[in-house]
Enzyme design. Structure first.
Site, short mmCIF file in Angstrom:
data_model
loop_
_atom_site.label_atom_id
_atom_site.label_comp_id
_atom_site.label_asym_id
_atom_site.label_seq_id
_atom_site.Cartn_x
_atom_site.Cartn_y
_atom_site.Cartn_z
N HIS A 49 -26.14 55.73 -45.47
CA HIS A 49 -26.45 56.94 -45.05
C HIS A 49 -24.70 57.51 -45.09
O HIS A 49 -23.73 56.70 -45.77
CB HIS A 49 -26.22 56.19 -43.39
CG HIS A 49 -27.58 55.10 -43.26
ND1 HIS A 49 -28.39 55.84 -42.70
CD2 HIS A 49 -28.08 53.68 -43.05
CE1 HIS A 49 -29.79 54.77 -42.45
NE2 HIS A 49 -29.20 53.65 -42.63
N LYS A 251 -31.26 53.70 -35.34
CA LYS A 251 -31.62 54.93 -35.68
C LYS A 251 -32.69 55.60 -35.61
O LYS A 251 -32.94 56.61 -35.54
CB LYS A 251 -31.32 55.26 -37.43
CG LYS A 251 -29.61 55.02 -38.02
CD LYS A 251 -29.55 54.68 -39.05
CE LYS A 251 -28.02 54.25 -39.64
NZ LYS A 251 -28.34 53.12 -38.62
C1 FAD Z 1 -36.61 47.72 -41.78
C2 FAD Z 1 -34.80 48.13 -41.97
C3 FAD Z 1 -34.31 49.06 -42.56
C4 FAD Z 1 -32.99 48.98 -43.03
N1 FAD Z 1 -32.26 50.65 -43.85
C5 FAD Z 1 -31.48 50.65 -44.14
C6 FAD Z 1 -31.49 51.96 -45.74
O1 FAD Z 1 -31.94 52.77 -44.48
N2 FAD Z 1 -30.16 51.93 -44.54
C7 FAD Z 1 -29.27 50.31 -44.69
O2 FAD Z 1 -27.91 50.98 -45.06
N3 FAD Z 1 -29.64 49.77 -44.39
C8 FAD Z 1 -30.84 49.37 -44.32
N4 FAD Z 1 -31.46 48.52 -43.95
C9 FAD Z 1 -30.50 47.01 -43.63
C10 FAD Z 1 -29.97 46.51 -44.96
O3 FAD Z 1 -31.65 46.72 -45.97
C11 FAD Z 1 -29.41 45.18 -45.29
O4 FAD Z 1 -28.59 45.03 -44.69
C12 FAD Z 1 -29.39 44.63 -46.50
O5 FAD Z 1 -29.97 44.57 -47.29
C13 FAD Z 1 -28.68 43.02 -46.50
O6 FAD Z 1 -28.96 42.34 -47.21
P1 FAD Z 1 -28.43 40.65 -47.90
O7 FAD Z 1 -27.88 40.71 -49.23
O8 FAD Z 1 -27.55 40.48 -46.57
O9 FAD Z 1 -29.71 40.56 -47.27
P2 FAD Z 1 -31.66 40.07 -47.90
O10 FAD Z 1 -31.19 41.36 -48.90
O11 FAD Z 1 -32.24 39.86 -47.22
O12 FAD Z 1 -30.89 39.01 -49.16
C14 FAD Z 1 -30.45 37.88 -48.47
C15 FAD Z 1 -30.86 36.95 -50.03
O13 FAD Z 1 -30.92 35.38 -49.43
C16 FAD Z 1 -31.99 34.10 -49.37
N5 FAD Z 1 -32.13 32.90 -48.79
C17 FAD Z 1 -32.13 33.06 -47.97
N6 FAD Z 1 -32.04 31.99 -47.92
C18 FAD Z 1 -31.66 31.62 -48.58
C19 FAD Z 1 -31.42 29.56 -49.09
N7 FAD Z 1 -31.76 28.90 -48.32
N8 FAD Z 1 -31.27 29.55 -50.37
C20 FAD Z 1 -31.13 30.22 -51.24
N9 FAD Z 1 -31.47 32.02 -50.67
C21 FAD Z 1 -32.08 31.96 -49.57
C22 FAD Z 1 -32.77 35.69 -49.23
O14 FAD Z 1 -33.97 35.46 -50.12
C23 FAD Z 1 -32.60 37.01 -49.55
O15 FAD Z 1 -33.42 37.04 -51.91
C24 FAD Z 1 -32.52 48.33 -43.12
C25 FAD Z 1 -33.51 46.85 -42.80
C26 FAD Z 1 -34.60 46.72 -42.32
C27 FAD Z 1 -34.65 45.72 -42.40
#
Ligand code: FAD
Length: 479
Positions: A49, A251
């Site tokens: 974005h 959005k």
């Molecule tokens: C429907 C949807 C649409 C979106 N669209 C956009 C977009 O277009 N643009 C944008 O900027 N953002 C978007 N987002 C937001 C974006 O996807 C997230 O903010 C981003 O992917 C977050 O990444 P993360 O690494 O924090 O979390 P995650 O990708 O959820 O990673 C967390 C990781 O932790 C692991 N984990 C959890 N618990 C444990 C445990 N106990 N031990 C070991 N590992 C564990 C999980 O398996 C996972 O791999 C969207 C989200 C969704 C759901």
């Protein structure tokens, strides 16, 4: 003794691990799944974005705009797949036009450099399929799309090359505080001693925080979003991201052209209780269809090849929560990293490393190795290049996935890559084999055999995705 354990290998954990690999630190990434990036990072719109809609003066606004810039800066260095589509936010009434003008002001305040109001005629000239009843649009040329898990592969491969360790299938289930270190315990009863912990676990971040905190400063409210995926044969239908006006839930339902030519239609936003409930529903998808058809006409839903859903890590804190624990030194929680978390990820990691560095000074590695691998797919190679590749490695001459033109050599390389995959879904993520029109109908059985051969396992031991998800239950006469 480990310096930092990064829990979670989504886009945020991957960027953090990569940043930390530039310093003299012993870093371990623990991931509960059999592959990296299987949480929110595999199920989102993939949009980088511009930063037009987060509320002013929030971390979301600041890190979204910075993240957008960092993706461009890192594009070549990390071979990040980026498609510079631009985007339109659509107005349907005079009142909507006022909202667009406010959004333009907000975007400028947030630091978005290019943001223009366009007339209906100007917009329809660019995007032919918009509805004729629109009144005007806000144009955001800096909006882009990426393929999030491909970014994670490159980040973690480079981090691993620079000494970071990654352990899959390790779910953190307990954290024990000792005098000046922590013991992190996983479901396999493995114990790791570490001086610091970075909790980047998406929808589980409040649960992980509760293993060590008396009071967790945020609570995750899971919000599911459902999508249609249209085949790349209709790629020409749309070349820009189309947003409705944002509302309190986010959005709204978008139309998004993807890096590999598919088109995503979605998501809706439904609060759910079960943070693992990745179902798609008739009601949810019908809502998505109805909302999308308010923005564009003749959407080629006949080219739908699958539906899926993702769960946002929205939180009671409303903004990104990125702080050190009040009571536990060197424990950092990243909570409420919902949208725009993908966009903000490089800036989130930059922000966190600054927090760490200010309090616990880090020293840079002298011998950090830049990302070297050239990641080009066989499908996109020129005829000359294809001929060279086949000469060099004859298994490039065997097409396994006909829809996406993936070769046996590419599958073997994914299986033996530093991250390593041994599931059907893992191969799909790493190579796109099975991501096309037939959704693996033709190639899954071939992939099964290749994994079994390379891993020297029985066919019945190869899983679709996680533990105990074999495709074959018994050996047939043929095998
Ligand atoms: C429907 C949807 C649409 C979106 N669209 C956009 C977009 O277009 N643009 C944008 O900027 N953002 C978007 N987002 C937001 C974006 O996807 C997230 O903010 C981003 O992917 C977050 O990444 P993360 O690494 O924090 O979390 P995650 O990708 O959820 O990673 C967390 C990781 O932790 C692991 N984990 C959890 N618990 C444990 C445990 N106990 N031990 C070991 N590992 C564990 C999980 O398996 C996972 O791999 C969207 C989200 C969704 C759901």
């Amino acid at each position: 003794m480990i310096d930092y354990i990064v829990v979670g290998s989504g886009i945020v954990g991957s960027f953090i691990a990569w940043e930390l690999s530039k310093y003299n630190l012993k870093v371990l990434v623990l991931e509960k799944e059999s592959d990296i990036a299987n949480g929110q990072t595999i199920a989102n719109s993939g949009i980088i974005h511009s930063g037009h809609d987060p509320l002013e003066n929030t971390l979301k606004a600041k890190l979204c705009v910075r993240g957008n810039l960092l993706y461009r800066k890192l594009e070549t260095k990390l071979q990040i797949p980026l498609r510079k589509t631009g985007a339109y936010v659509i107005a349907h009434s005079k009142e909507d036009l006022k909202v667009l003008a406010d959004l333009q002001k907000r975007a400028l305040y947030n630091g978005v450099k290019e943001v223009f109001l366009l007339s209906k005629e100007e917009a329809l000239k660019e995007v032919k399929n918009l509805k004729e009843n629109i009144k005007g649009v806000l144009s955001l040329p800096s909006t882009m799309v990426t393929f999030p898990w491909e970014v994670c592969f490159n980040l973690l491969e480079n981090a691993i090359e620079n000494g970071v360790e990654l352990e899959l299938n390790q779910e953190v289930t307990k954290i024990v505080k000792k005098r000046d270190y922590y013991v992190v315990v996983t479901n396999n009863k493995t114990e790791y001693q570490t001086k610091g912990i970075i909790n980047s676990t998406g929808v589980y971040s409040d649960i992980i925080a509760s293993y060590i905190e008396k009071e967790v400063p945020f609570k995750i409210i899971p919000r599911r979003g459902e999508y249609f995926v249209l085949d790349h044969s209709v790629a020409n239908y749309l070349t820009k991201v189309i947003y409705p006006l944002p509302d309190i839930k986010g959005k709204g339902v978008l139309l998004t052209p993807q890096v590999h030519g598919n088109i995503l239609i979605g998501p809706n936003a439904e609060e759910i209780l079960d943070r693992d409930d990745l179902a798609t529903t008739k009601e949810g998808l019908e809502y998505v269809k109805t909302e999308a058809l308010k923005q564009a006409k003749n959407i080629p839903f006949h080219a739908n090849i699958r539906t899926f859903s993702g769960i946002r890590a929205s939180s009671t804190y409303q903004d990104f929560y990125i702080k050190e624990s009040k009571l536990n030194k060197k424990v950092f929680h990243l909570g409420g990293i919902d949208s725009p978390g993908l966009t903000a990820a490089p800036a989130i990691s930059e922000y966190l490393i600054n927090l760490i560095n200010q309090k616990y000074p880090l020293t840079k590695k002298q011998n950090f190795k830049d990302f070297q691998k050239t990641k080009s797919s066989f499908k996109n190679a020129s005829i000359k290049e294809k001929t060279r590749l086949i000469k060099e490695k004859p298994l490039h001459g065997k097409i396994v996935c006909r829809c996406e033109l993936v070769t046996e050599q590419e599958i073997i390389e994914a299986i033996n890559s530093p991250i390593g995959v041994d599931t059907i879904k893992g191969i799909k993520k790493h190579t796109r084999a099975g991501a096309g029109l037939c959704q693996g109908g033709y190639c899954e059985n071939l992939i099964l055999k290749i994994i079994a051969r390379e891993k020297q396992k029985k066919l019945t031991k190869i899983n679709y995705y996680e533990k105990n998800t074999p495709i074959l239950l018994k050996e047939s006469k043929e095998t």
